[in-house]
Design a protein around this motif. Sequence first.
Motif, PDB file in Angstrom:
ATOM      1  N   LYS A 270       5.416   0.872   1.673  1.00 47.80           N
ATOM      2  CA  LYS A 270       4.674   1.363   2.823  1.00 47.80           C
ATOM      3  C   LYS A 270       3.225   1.620   2.423  1.00 47.80           C
ATOM      4  N   PHE A 271       2.343   1.449   3.398  1.00 47.97           N
ATOM      5  CA  PHE A 271       0.935   1.708   3.148  1.00 47.97           C
ATOM      6  C   PHE A 271       0.461   2.754   4.148  1.00 47.97           C
TER       7      PHE A 271
ATOM      8  N   ILE B 205       1.798   6.190  -4.548  1.00 46.82           N
ATOM      9  CA  ILE B 205       0.582   5.950  -5.330  1.00 46.82           C
ATOM     10  C   ILE B 205      -0.609   6.313  -4.464  1.00 46.82           C
ATOM     11  N   GLN B 206      -1.335   7.343  -4.855  1.00 53.32           N
ATOM     12  CA  GLN B 206      -2.534   7.735  -4.128  1.00 53.32           C
ATOM     13  C   GLN B 206      -3.758   7.131  -4.807  1.00 53.32           C
TER      14      GLN B 206
ATOM     15  N   VAL C  82      -0.535  -4.049  -5.488  1.00 52.56           N
ATOM     16  CA  VAL C  82       0.228  -4.911  -6.403  1.00 52.56           C
ATOM     17  C   VAL C  82       1.191  -4.072  -7.239  1.00 52.56           C
ATOM     18  N   ILE C  83       0.732  -2.922  -7.731  1.00 52.44           N
ATOM     19  CA  ILE C  83       1.599  -2.047  -8.521  1.00 52.44           C
ATOM     20  C   ILE C  83       2.795  -1.599  -7.686  1.00 52.44           C
ATOM     21  N   ALA C  84       2.543  -1.195  -6.440  1.00 48.98           N
ATOM     22  CA  ALA C  84       3.637  -0.763  -5.564  1.00 48.98           C
ATOM     23  C   ALA C  84       4.645  -1.887  -5.369  1.00 48.98           C
TER      24      ALA C  84
ATOM     25  N   SER D  45       8.417   2.429  -2.788  1.00 50.07           N
ATOM     26  CA  SER D  45       7.022   2.731  -3.098  1.00 50.07           C
ATOM     27  C   SER D  45       6.146   2.706  -1.860  1.00 50.07           C
ATOM     28  N   LYS D  46       5.093   3.509  -1.887  1.00 49.20           N
ATOM     29  CA  LYS D  46       4.088   3.452  -0.834  1.00 49.20           C
ATOM     30  C   LYS D  46       2.726   3.765  -1.428  1.00 49.20           C
ATOM     31  N   VAL D  47       1.688   3.263  -0.775  1.00 51.38           N
ATOM     32  CA  VAL D  47       0.303   3.475  -1.191  1.00 51.38           C
ATOM     33  C   VAL D  47      -0.392   4.318  -0.128  1.00 51.38           C
TER      34      VAL D  47
END
Length: 523
Positions: free
Chosen positions: A2-3, A367-368, A382-384, A394-396
């Motif tokens: 998710k973003f 990931i913030q 890309v990491i997520a 994962s989400k950014v």
Amino acid sequence: MKFNIQKTKLSFSAIALILIVALLCAGCVETEGTEENVLRVVFNEGPDTGGSLDPANGWTGWYVHQAGIYETLFYYDADMNLMPKLASGYKQLNDTEWEIQLRENISFHDGTKMDADAVLFSLNRVLDPSNSRSSEYSFIKDVRKTGDYTIVIETNGTCTPLISSLVDPIMSIVSPDAENLDTEPVGTGPFKFVSFEPSTSLELEKNPDYWGGEVKVDRVLIQYNKDSTARTMMIKSGDVDIARDPLQSEYSSLRNNPDINVTSKETLRTYFLYVNGGKAPFNDTRVRQALSYAINRQEIVDTALEGVSGIPATGIFTNTMPWNANDQIKSYEYNPEKALELFEAAGITKGEDGKLYYNGKPFTVEIQTYTKRAALQPSAEVIASELEDIGITSKVTILESAALKENALAGTYDLSLSAWNTAPIGDPDYFLSTHCLSTGSYASGWLRYSNPQVDEWILEARNEPDKEKRAELYDKIQGQIQEDAPVLPVFYANEIYALSSNVEGFVMYPNEYTIITKDIGFA
């Protein structure tokens, strides 16, 4: 995956309108019959301390030093050689005392003489306990004047990085007669302050009496724009003469444009994943190591960076940093099988659906990151995606820098992708004391990291005068940090600037303290 984008973007039409109103067109303009050379620049970030331009206020010194307003006693040249600036030289009197000789016949922009009194005034502002960064200089015991152009700095015990620590722009030498350094900076640099709009722009004019020689442009107009797409549009349209950190995806297009020169150079900046070591399960070393094995750094460079603006990282220090131990320390090569083994050992196991679970719930990682640097958001994405590939939900989340910092200090984050210049003063103590010493601001506030052995080595290295013995200690420190994994190095940055083809005299400095200089002009 998710973003979550928590920001407001201007439309391209709005950006264009702002640019038309705010910018002068062309490098030269007619002003009351006189032609001026005007350098127009766009940076990715600027002063963010509530509108203050005081170099002793947090990290503001970086920006006003980059703009050519202020200077320090010493600086690093483009090859990272330590050189005198407002100082003419120094000598070590004994284990704890350093004598610094100052240049004579230098005046501040307001006409005040630059002498020992002005230097003491400037340094003591930073050493005052009320200064938010004074703890970084706790090794200084006393600063005193021994002549009109001579000072002595006394340290608490041997402190090898003393001279290099004076390169930091927080130690900029300011006029003691300035009325308000927050709103009207007064330094000795090649450019004088004209006006400032917080988060928007900074206007400068040449210092006709600059002690360092002729200044080649009459005015400098600096804009601050966090949007890398907008910065790229501005250089391509000719609205600016220099653009910092354009889009990686536009690199080839910019290089093929006959009206633009692209310059790139390895820096001292590493992009890290900060890990919240105060929050389960990230307080388990095995989990942090597993995350590092789960990251495909080469894929990030090839995909998010278009293969042009970075190289995969090994340890905390870049390969351009002489003190790096990258040829000796353990490397976290991409190894998802090893990552899964470590996760399982830490109690994070794979379910029948292929997802990883922790305490009976899907193992979820946020990931913030922030938007000031073009590489951050695509790298985080890309990491997520890579973490999703091994079963991590994962989400950014994209935040403003202030909000990201607030979350980090509150301990309400999982991972934070950030960029950090690890050695702007040319000495490893700078980064290690803030990020790996348990009392350091980032070690205690962001990473919640503490290792008594690392503390002992850092303090021992700081006080060790022998360079070879210091190097041995720093090798040990880097090896232990790599094992503990409080921060995960992702890639080393190549700094990119796009310049109009008629700009000359621009030089890239690896420590990023120096950008606008007297030598930049037009062909």
